[in-house]
Enzyme design. Sequence first.
Site, PDB file in Angstrom:
ATOM      1  N   ASN A 174       0.851  -1.191   0.000  1.00 35.77           N
ATOM      2  CA  ASN A 174       0.000   0.000   0.000  1.00 35.77           C
ATOM      3  C   ASN A 174       0.883   1.237   0.000  1.00 35.77           C
ATOM      4  O   ASN A 174       1.964   1.250   0.582  1.00 35.77           O
ATOM      5  CB  ASN A 174      -0.915   0.051   1.225  1.00 35.77           C
ATOM      6  N   TYR A 193       0.474  10.170   4.258  1.00 39.03           N
ATOM      7  CA  TYR A 193       0.204  10.455   5.665  1.00 39.03           C
ATOM      8  C   TYR A 193       1.294  11.406   6.143  1.00 39.03           C
ATOM      9  O   TYR A 193       2.481  11.068   6.077  1.00 39.03           O
ATOM     10  CB  TYR A 193       0.236   9.170   6.507  1.00 39.03           C
ATOM     11  N   ARG A 194       0.907  12.574   6.619  1.00 41.00           N
ATOM     12  CA  ARG A 194       1.896  13.584   7.024  1.00 41.00           C
ATOM     13  C   ARG A 194       2.790  13.078   8.156  1.00 41.00           C
ATOM     14  O   ARG A 194       2.394  12.177   8.917  1.00 41.00           O
ATOM     15  CB  ARG A 194       1.176  14.844   7.470  1.00 41.00           C
ATOM     16  N   TRP A 247      -1.052   8.016  10.067  1.00 36.27           N
ATOM     17  CA  TRP A 247      -2.093   7.302   9.328  1.00 36.27           C
ATOM     18  C   TRP A 247      -3.311   7.211  10.236  1.00 36.27           C
ATOM     19  O   TRP A 247      -3.232   6.733  11.357  1.00 36.27           O
ATOM     20  CB  TRP A 247      -1.649   5.942   8.812  1.00 36.27           C
ATOM     21  N   GLU A 269      -1.366   1.035  -5.415  1.00 30.80           N
ATOM     22  CA  GLU A 269      -1.163   2.381  -5.954  1.00 30.80           C
ATOM     23  C   GLU A 269      -0.101   2.413  -7.056  1.00 30.80           C
ATOM     24  O   GLU A 269      -0.153   3.259  -7.956  1.00 30.80           O
ATOM     25  CB  GLU A 269      -0.748   3.347  -4.832  1.00 30.80           C
ATOM     26  N   ASP A 277      -4.398  22.344   9.664  1.00 32.33           N
ATOM     27  CA  ASP A 277      -4.821  21.245   8.799  1.00 32.33           C
ATOM     28  C   ASP A 277      -5.705  21.680   7.632  1.00 32.33           C
ATOM     29  O   ASP A 277      -6.101  22.837   7.545  1.00 32.33           O
ATOM     30  CB  ASP A 277      -5.554  20.192   9.653  1.00 32.33           C
TER      31      ASP A 277
END
Length: 490
Positions: free
Chosen positions: A178, A182-183, A196, A242, A291
């Site tokens: 995967n 995710y920051r 995540w 992906e 955010d």
Amino acid sequence: MAYRSFSHFIDELDRMSELIRISNPVATELEITELADRQMKTTGGGKALLFEKPTIEGRVSPFPVAINTMGSERRMARAIGLDSIDEIAHQMQLILKAKPPTSLKEGWSLLRQGIDLLHARPTHVTDGPCKEVIHRFDVGSNFSLKDLPILLCWPKDGGRFITLPTVYTRDPDSGERNVGMYRMQVYDERTTGMHWQVHKVGARHGKRYYERNEPMPVAVCLGGDPAYTFAATAPLPDGLDEILFAGFVRKKSVELIKCETSDLEVPADVDFVLEGHVQPGELRPEGPFGDHTGFYTPVDQYPVFHLSAITRRKQAVYPATIVGVPPMEDFYMGSASVRIFLPVFKMNFPEIVDMALPAEGVFHNLVFVSIRKQYPYQAYKVMHGLWGMGQMMFSKYIVVLDEDCDVHNTSEVLFRLCANTDPERDTTFIKNPNDSLDHAPTTPNFGSHMGIDATRKLPSEGYDRGWPELVRMDDKVKAKIDELTAKLGL
Ligand SMILES: Cc1cc2nc3c(=O)[nH]c(=O)nc-3n(C[C@H](O)[C@H](O)[C@H](O)COP(=O)(O)O)c2cc1C
Ligand SMILES: [Mn+2]
């Protein structure tokens, strides 16, 4: 078309006059954000920016920072090698039409096969640009995250955040890969957070490692062909790789290479690879972070990423984005996803004509969907269906409109919504999971969601007053006046 490197894409943006190069020193602390935010707030998304001399605490970084590279419709399409996103949406449709699926599950599996057939399968190489420089910490390298121009985005952020990372993990049971975006909050030279959220595939893989009590290998890539970056954000179902999807959109197989300190594989042409692991059970406060909701998300507990090596290109470019009060760059990334996956929605709901997630709703808050209505309460069927599909589960407000409404025109949608609804009759409330970032629900991760039926009401829905007709001019008169105005030069 595929890009050889992130720099290749940046050169393409330059050629298209979509790039501003900034050769003055600009601070990675807040200043890049302010410049980028002004571009992102310009109608249509402004230009991409390349900071040639970003500074870290006053020192000029050897790595330039590129930002807002996907922040317009045109740049987003070029990022995946297209002139228009519709080209790839059309291809998705063709795959689904080749052998019409009878269920959503079959649809996805068909898409997977179709994508696989369209020469999207990755290949494996043993050398590549991402290995030009190798910094292994176990053999004494002191290169570290401090050497990267990682942004301090907003004044009240808990620290610097890597904002455009692609995070590679594997399902320990099936071996499936995967890639998710995710920051990552930087804690020190070799440690970051791993944000995540609970609904995401990285978190599901992590949970399996925790249950097995095994360290979880993780690799994070920065840069390379922007198709990877986009694929990491796309709402693919769990199990659709992906990398396969990136190969399909850019029409060229991705070349994968093994990491130095784990057996994960990453694209060989990326700019940086951060290798390391997440330790089962270890959590650490993450945030606050300005955010994409437009608010600071508060501190919460998230897993920790420990780096074991950084490999990179010699001439690496550091990719970044910022999130904050919309519209921002991610609006264009999300809109591209909606367009690409519209055929999948239509496959499940043939009555769907079009769909929009307006910037003000920051993806999950607001969905406008137009339908060809045939029978009573069809609008509700569509809402409930969408609430059950992948990340659409987060949609807080879904507004269903008639087919002749342009859902991309928020003003037209509001006009229909106000004119066509009786608030009590035309709304429904349900319970569903919420996006982890949503601060409105009383408890995190779940809450109520509202559906609004703004379609015209049918007699079969109990409306027997005769629905009125929209005021419109005659086509003949329009044509005549078109001629006249042309003649008058109006
Ligand atoms: C700029 C940007 C930042 C994002 N940051 C996060 C994040 O920190 N955590 C998260 O769970 N999702 C984040 N997302 C959303 C995920 O990337 C997205 O839901 C993706 O589809 C997840 O992939 P997955 O289904 O493979 O987990 C971000 C998206 C974008 C565009
Ligand atoms: Mn995924």
